[in-house]
Design an enzyme around this catalytic site. Structure first.
Site, mmCIF file in Angstrom:
data_model
loop_
_atom_site.group_PDB
_atom_site.id
_atom_site.type_symbol
_atom_site.label_atom_id
_atom_site.label_comp_id
_atom_site.label_asym_id
_atom_site.label_seq_id
_atom_site.Cartn_x
_atom_site.Cartn_y
_atom_site.Cartn_z
ATOM 1 N N HIS A 128 -22.658 20.731 -1.736
ATOM 2 C CA HIS A 128 -23.380 21.790 -2.442
ATOM 3 C C HIS A 128 -22.998 21.893 -3.914
ATOM 4 C CE1 HIS A 128 -19.805 24.425 -1.446
ATOM 5 N NE2 HIS A 128 -20.084 24.884 -2.661
ATOM 6 N N ASP A 158 -21.142 19.048 4.588
ATOM 7 C CA ASP A 158 -20.986 19.528 3.208
ATOM 8 C C ASP A 158 -19.950 18.705 2.449
ATOM 9 O OD1 ASP A 158 -21.586 21.057 1.005
ATOM 10 O OD2 ASP A 158 -20.218 22.687 1.514
ATOM 11 N N SER A 236 -14.930 25.440 -5.301
ATOM 12 C CA SER A 236 -15.560 24.598 -4.283
ATOM 13 C C SER A 236 -15.316 23.123 -4.574
ATOM 14 C CB SER A 236 -17.061 24.860 -4.228
ATOM 15 O OG SER A 236 -17.334 26.107 -3.653
#
Length: 398
Positions: A128, A158, A236
């Site tokens: 993402h 992911d 992230s």
């Protein structure tokens, strides 16, 4: 007589001179020495000798004193950061947007983190973080910036791998640990780029294990690590580390109503990452087992087969899906065709190899525990009777 007087005077003079000389000689038992320095009550920097028996520079001695002042816990924190921070990169992406007012550029800028995987420039991050990006820029620990290209991505987990062209001597790969041995309460360290502040260290503990979070493609990512270390936008894709500086997970999400840290963060375990990264580097995608069932209808009793791929494993195994019934009707001078769906003939899947699978995720997890080319037994209810259907799994790109 006069001669004796002269001799006596000479003797007296010589005696005085000798006496004066002896008097001025220092007595070894009463030598004057420099005063001893006062006792030191605080930290003291001792001059440590070098191989040439020369004292170390003041800056080095001062650093040694500071390290001596650290607690054991602080020393671990410092060691983890100093050993790993060069392996962490800052990722900035540019995502094309729709044309704005008066056709002004409406490109969106995103940010995230990543970990160096090898000396060839492969970098681990979240899917993402780079999703939809037309440009990816990576900044290394030394401040140098490099354009990156997408090597492979797996939406279901992911995970993504990108690559840069950089000299091997500025690439410091992260060391992989083992996420199967993690314990709740274990101390963890997160390094990332929250709000663009590069290579920021936060610490915490493992709050829970085996959590589940949704993936981008409506799948569920299992075995997630829950932590309380501060995770914010920009973290992230960054590494989650143990006290030895080994990678045990990749920070991926937070639970928050505001989009900022609330003490609940999530990381993908490193063992999940280890399974997909080699395929991403080699093939650009992950090959997963495929049943050929394209759509199911979930109920409390199990999964109804709705549609199947033509010629796929499910159709070849003889599974039955919803049946479309077409009828031609007349109304006055007009003729028209109707279509109705007959669900009564569809198979209801209730298990795989004897294990209950009443939800989509249960079914997918059971199937993905196998490899393409293997056979599985689907436990099915057909027309009120339970049967077993053997199905050979095919290969599908994820």
């Amino acid at each position: 007589m006069r001669k004796n007087v002269v001799l006596c005077l000479l003797s007296a003079v010589l005696g005085g001179v000798l006496a004066a000389g002896l008097w001025n000689q220092p007595n070894p038992a009463h030598r004057v020495t420099a005063a001893e320095p006062p006792a030191v009550t605080g930290p003291r920097i001792e001059p440590v000798g070098t191989p040439g028996n020369e004292p170390l520079p003041v800056a080095v001695r001062a650093r040694a004193a500071v390290e001596d002042d650290l607690t054991p816990e602080e020393r671990v924190n410092v060691a983890v950061y100093e050993n790993v921070n060069r392996s962490v990169v800052n990722i900035v992406t540019k995502i094309p947007g729709t044309a704005g007012f008066l056709m002004f550029d409406n490109t969106e800028v995103g940010a995230g983190s990543g970990s160096v995987l090898d000396k060839r420039g492969h970098i681990l991050t979240n899917y993402h973080v780079i999703e939809g990006a037309k440009e990816i820029e990576v900044t290394l620990f030394d401040g140098t910036q490099h354009d990156a290209r997408l090597v492979g991505r797996d939406i279901s987990s992911d995970v993504a791998v990108i690559q840069i062209e950089a000299p091997p001597d500025v690439l410091f790969p992260v060391f992989f640990g083992d996420s199967t041995r993690l314990k709740v309460g274990q101390k963890v360290f997160a390094i990332g780029n929250p709000f663009g502040f590069d290579r920021t260290l936060t610490t915490g503990i493992i709050s829970s294990l085996d959590r589940s979070i949704p993936a981008r493609n409506d799948r569920t990512i299992k075995s997630i690590i829950q932590i309380d270390a501060a995770i914010n936008p920009g973290n992230s894709g960054g590494p989650l580390l143990d006290s030895h500086g080994r990678l045990i997970g990749m920070n991926t999400a937070i639970a928050s109503r505001t989009g900022q840290n609330t003490g609940i963060g999530f990381a993908i375990p490193v063992n999940n990452i280890s399974r997909v990264v080699p395929e991403l580097i080699e093939k650009g995608h992950v090959v997963r087992p495929e049943t050929g069932i394209t759509r199911v209808y979930q109920t409390e009793q199990g999964l109804y087969v709705v549609t199947m791929a033509t010629g796929g494993p499910a159709e070849q195994a003889g599974l039955r899906g919803f049946k479309v019934v077409k009828q031609v009707k007349r109304q006055g001078p007009f003729t028209y065709q109707t279509e109705t769906v007959d669900r009564s003939s569809a198979d209801l899947i209730i298990g795989v190899n004897g294990e209950k699978t009443l939800t989509r995720n249960d079914f997918l997890n059971a199937i993905e525990a196998h490899h393409p080319g293997e056979d599985v037994i689907l436990n099915v209810i057909r027309e009120g009777r339970q049967i077993a259907v053997r199905l050979r799994l095919a290969a599908a790109e994820s």
